[in-house]
Design a protein around this motif. Structure first.
Motif, PDB file in Angstrom:
ATOM      1  N   LYS A  56     -15.477   0.233 -10.239  1.00  0.00           N
ATOM      2  CA  LYS A  56     -14.272  -0.456 -10.716  1.00  0.00           C
ATOM      3  C   LYS A  56     -13.952  -0.004 -12.156  1.00  0.00           C
ATOM      4  O   LYS A  56     -12.819   0.353 -12.473  1.00  0.00           O
ATOM      5  CB  LYS A  56     -14.491  -1.969 -10.672  1.00  0.00           C
ATOM      6  N   LEU A  72       0.826  -1.209   0.000  1.00  0.00           N
ATOM      7  CA  LEU A  72       0.000   0.000   0.000  1.00  0.00           C
ATOM      8  C   LEU A  72       0.861   1.261   0.000  1.00  0.00           C
ATOM      9  O   LEU A  72       1.952   1.274   0.573  1.00  0.00           O
ATOM     10  CB  LEU A  72      -0.940   0.005   1.209  1.00  0.00           C
ATOM     11  N   ARG A 121      -2.938   9.013   0.150  1.00  0.00           N
ATOM     12  CA  ARG A 121      -3.063   9.564  -1.192  1.00  0.00           C
ATOM     13  C   ARG A 121      -2.732  11.045  -1.193  1.00  0.00           C
ATOM     14  O   ARG A 121      -2.291  11.611  -2.167  1.00  0.00           O
ATOM     15  CB  ARG A 121      -4.496   9.413  -1.691  1.00  0.00           C
ATOM     16  N   SER A 155      -9.246  -1.899  -2.395  1.00  0.00           N
ATOM     17  CA  SER A 155      -9.111  -0.452  -2.483  1.00  0.00           C
ATOM     18  C   SER A 155     -10.069   0.225  -1.498  1.00  0.00           C
ATOM     19  O   SER A 155      -9.690   1.133  -0.766  1.00  0.00           O
ATOM     20  CB  SER A 155      -9.396  -0.016  -3.922  1.00  0.00           C
ATOM     21  N   GLU A 156     -11.297  -0.248  -1.486  1.00  0.00           N
ATOM     22  CA  GLU A 156     -12.286   0.346  -0.572  1.00  0.00           C
ATOM     23  C   GLU A 156     -11.857   0.144   0.878  1.00  0.00           C
ATOM     24  O   GLU A 156     -11.984   1.038   1.713  1.00  0.00           O
ATOM     25  CB  GLU A 156     -13.673  -0.262  -0.796  1.00  0.00           C
ATOM     26  N   GLU A 204     -12.699   3.592 -12.189  1.00  0.00           N
ATOM     27  CA  GLU A 204     -11.291   3.735 -11.779  1.00  0.00           C
ATOM     28  C   GLU A 204     -10.359   3.354 -12.913  1.00  0.00           C
ATOM     29  O   GLU A 204      -9.351   4.013 -13.153  1.00  0.00           O
ATOM     30  CB  GLU A 204     -10.974   2.865 -10.553  1.00  0.00           C
ATOM     31  N   SER A 255      -7.539   3.842  -6.870  1.00  0.00           N
ATOM     32  CA  SER A 255      -8.521   4.728  -6.242  1.00  0.00           C
ATOM     33  C   SER A 255      -8.228   6.140  -6.719  1.00  0.00           C
ATOM     34  O   SER A 255      -7.069   6.545  -6.775  1.00  0.00           O
ATOM     35  CB  SER A 255      -8.404   4.669  -4.721  1.00  0.00           C
ATOM     36  N   ILE A 301      -3.965  -1.594  -7.244  1.00  0.00           N
ATOM     37  CA  ILE A 301      -5.159  -1.298  -6.434  1.00  0.00           C
ATOM     38  C   ILE A 301      -5.435   0.174  -6.702  1.00  0.00           C
ATOM     39  O   ILE A 301      -4.606   1.029  -6.376  1.00  0.00           O
ATOM     40  CB  ILE A 301      -4.884  -1.563  -4.938  1.00  0.00           C
TER      41      ILE A 301
END
Ligand code: PEP
Ligand code: MG
Length: 761
Positions: A291, A56, A175, A164-165, A294, A130, A128
């Protein structure tokens, strides 16, 4: 939608089972690290692989190993890779999957001893995603050399969506570290961005179409989800139809065209198929739309072609609207609940969307995306809205109701400002308000110099015409109506009826005052989707404006027809942009005369009077001035282009655009010569370039003999204040003497003159 069912049963089953298990893990009350550990074990098992890992994004653009099954547990939170570093970094940088049978021989492979991954040969990793970027990477590895199937890749991508959520919801990623955050206190933020449109504004924040929070990501009843999607699509289509019929955006053709494009997208099979596929793999309809959205956003980041970007932005907007329908929220309800004044915060915004808000209430605009050459920039300037763009993460950092200051002059945004910044800005705003009130108080006074020279002030417009602005006593008419602006995003060339509606509206609002319609000035920095432009090394000097019109006469004929029909019996003034030679004017005039004849033959009403003119913005025409003056009824100097060609300095390139000061004797002498020639020929000369919007330069223009200025509405007040405080004879004597003796910019001298003689510049 039978075409939406082309999905393999095999894929459905494996994906559905895995997602159901993932949902069970996610819904437990366990600590998030425990849940991540369970998830990686689950995914590895389901993928018949020895390893599954989750990386991440952390502050400093570092990808950190957050959980792994199969690699050494001691590596968790200690293995860290920069974006672009190793296979994991490469996936994050490109936001694309990698599927390798022999990972260790890939040029990007880097060996991290602490993980113990040397025995694994095959590698599949997916980003992943977002908010249009990779916030992490999901990796599966196996000892045997194999390529994972397309189905397995798809399953992993679906799982990545769910992760991701989880990562965003549990604040596991950073981010916002990507936003250029200059200073930060516990509450306030100062963010630096791009100057898109000047001005200063302070108001509460409104988020443009805030993203809907998706609470349920996984479903074990794909058929029910599919049904919900079909219903939402139907509702969306109805909504778009309604928008087209009852458009709040007025009758202007381009906006209708944009909505038509939206309607087309609601029938886009490729897009709908992708959503169905995601539903069949176990996502809820909302999660499936998100999805696909994104994935779209990530694609858009990589595309530089403005037309394709525009289309993807439209599709993105449609996706968001679809999410609203799925969640049962009426997308238009957001508009009815808006405060009286606000700063709009958006990721990206299309021209139609900006206009949909109704321009009176938007005080400023903050965008994550956008450049100074974008359509939104042109439109915001016309609407006098300060805009700062390029603020990544703005829609996350700024919340609804926050106080936001947009400083378009310096490209800065202050969120929840500190007391001292707030006070400083309030002082600036008060000063500006005082100035506006002073201009307002002068409204009925003529734009006349102290020694009695009446100057004609006119408006430059192109999108919105506020009837009040043109009816003001100090405005003589519309000196430049840029006809191309309402159609900048139109996918098709605007037809006669659509154009006629736009021009008629201008006639209605102008209330009998003269209007100069400039024919389409496209090409150069104004690329439009409806004309296929060739690749040009130097578009400013390329195939643009009247050059296109001469090569594609049908376009110009349609525009003439629309103008003639809109004018009916009223006077009609048409101006041609980018004329380099008299021959070009002759060519377009011949086309116009033919169109008039056709109209007369058809028994249609003819304009009471027709006046044709040219923009003087290419230096070669100055050398054919005698000849052109015999042919035209008026001339308007376009300094934006004229100066870029005079000094060979690209007007859109910040590095050179302001390198050469036009307030220098050589240019002023030339302007004087042009005005004298026009006066002698009895041809009206006006000036409609940006140079006239700055009071100091406008003063020099008056000295050169210019008596008609055409300006955007916001410049009328300041320029008029200069005119009313000027003794033109005195200024002329002074500037003339400078022009005889100096060979450099006289800007400083002009400033001193204005200061000594209390001229408001
Ligand atoms: C100019 O060139 O000065 C002008 C007014 O036209 P545009 O800015 O639209 O090119
Ligand atoms: Mg021009």
């Amino acid at each position: 939608m039978p075409e939406l069912h082309a999905v393999t049963k095999q894929r459905e089953r494996s994906s559905l089972a895995l997602l159901a298990e993932i949902r069970d893990v996610m819904s437990t009350a366990e600590d998030v690290q425990v849940r991540l550990n369970q998830l990686v074990a689950l995914i590895a098992g389901r993928m018949d692989s020895e390893v599954c890992s989750i990386y991440l994004l952390q502050p400093g653009r570092i990808l950190e190993l957050f959980a792994t099954a199969g690699l050494k547990q001691s590596a968790i939170h200690s293995t860290r890779l920069a974006i672009g570093q190793g296979l994991v970094g490469e996936i994050a940088a490109s936001a694309k999957p990698l599927n390798l049978a022999d990972a260790q021989n890939h040029p990007k492979f880097v060996y991290r001893e602490e993980t113990g991954e040397e025995s694994f040969q095959s590698f599949v990793g997916v980003p992943i995603l977002s908010h249009h970027q990779a916030i992490g990477v999901l990796v599966v590895q196996s000892e045997s050399a194999k390529i994972y199937s397309e189905e397995q890749l798809e399953v992993l991508q679906t799982v990545a969506m769910v992760l991701s959520e989880l990562a965003v919801g549990q604040h596991l990623v950073d981010r916002f570290a990507l936003a250029e955050d200059k200073t930060e206190t516990s509450h306030s933020k100062a963010l630096g961005g791009l100057k898109i449109s000047p001005g200063l504004a302070k108001a509460e924040a409104v988020l443009h179409r805030p993203e809907i929070e998706i609470t349920q990501l996984v479903s074990d009843d794909p058929d029910a989800e599919e049904k919900r999607l079909v219903e939402a699509i139907d509702a969306l289509r109805e909504h778009v139809d309604e928008l087209i019929e009852t458009s709040e955006m007025g009758s202007e053709g381009a906006h209708a065209d944009i909505l038509e494009t939206y309607r087309m997208f609601t029938y886009d099979r490729g897009w709908l198929n992708k959503i169905m596929l995601a539903i069949q793999s176990g996502l809820t309809a909302e999660a499936a739309v998100k999805k696909v959205l994104e994935e779209l956003r990530v694609r858009m980041e990589k595309i530089s072609n403005p037309h394709i970007r525009q289309r993807i932005e439209d599709l993105e907007d449609i996706s968001t609207r679809l999410l609203y329908h799925l969640s049962g929220v009426d997308p238009s309800s957001a508009h009815s609940e808006l405060p009286d004044s606000f700063v709009l915060i958006a990721r990206a915004l299309g021209p139609a969307e900006l206009l949909e808000y109704g321009h009176c209430r938007i005080k400023g605009l903050v965008l994550e995306k956008g450049s100074s050459a974008s359509h939104i920039a042109i439109i915001a300037k016309m609407m006098d809205i300060p805009v700062v763009a390029g603020i990544s993460g703005a829609t996350d950092i700024i919340s609804k109701g926050d106080t936001v200051i947009v400083d378009g002059d310096h490209g800065e945004v202050f969120v929840r400002p500190t007391d001292d910044i707030d006070q400083e800005i309030n002082e600036h705003l008060m000063l500006r308000a005082k100035q506006s009130a002073a201009y307002e108080a002068m409204r009925d006074l003529p734009p006349e110099t102290r020694d009695g020279v009446r100057v004609s002030l006119n408006l430059n417009i192109g999108i919105h015409l506020d009837g009040q602005q043109v009816s003001a006593n100090d405005v003589d008419g519309i000196g430049l109506f840029r006809t191309e602006l309402p159609y900048l995003t139109s996918p098709i060339f605007p037809d006669v009826d659509s154009q006629k509606r736009v021009y008629k509206e201008i006639y209605d609002k102008a209330g009998g005052k003269p209007i100069i319609f400039r024919t389409f000035d496209v090409g150069g920095d104004k690329e439009v989707p409806y004309i296929q432009m060739p690749h040009e090394e130097n578009p400013a000097m390329g195939w643009r404006a009247t050059r296109i019109a001469i090569d594609r006469p049908l376009l110009l004929k349609r525009q003439f027809r629309a103008l003639l029909e809109a004018a009916e019996k009223k006077p009609l003034r048409i101006m041609f942009p980018m004329i380099a030679t008299v021959g070009e004017f002759d060519a377009v005039k011949a086309l116009f005369d033919t169109e008039m004849e056709v109209l007369a033959k058809q028994g249609m009403p003819l304009p009471q009077e027709v006046r044709l003119g040219v923009m003087l913005e290419i230096p070669s025409l100055i050398f054919e001035l005698d000849a052109i003056l015999k042919r035209v009824d008026f001339i308007s100097i376009g300094s934006n282009d004229l100066m870029q060609f005079m000094f060979a300095a690209d007007r859109g390139n910040e590095q050179v655009a302001s390198r050469y000061d036009p307030v220098r004797p050589s240019i002023l002498r030339l302007l004087r010569q042009i005005t004298a020639q026009c006066d002698a020929a009895g041809v009206e000369l006006s000036f409609c370039g940006d140079m006239a919007t700055r009071p100091l330069e406008a003063m020099a223009l008056l000295v050169c003999g210019v008596r008609h200025l055409s300006l955007p509405p916001a410049s009328i007040g300041p320029v008029k204040a200069m005119i009313r405080s000027l003794d033109l004879e005195q200024a002329t004597k002074y500037i003339d003497s400078l022009c005889e003796t100096m060979d450099r910019s006289i800007r400083q001298n002009l400033k001193e003159f204005a200061q000594d003689h209390q001229v408001a510049v």
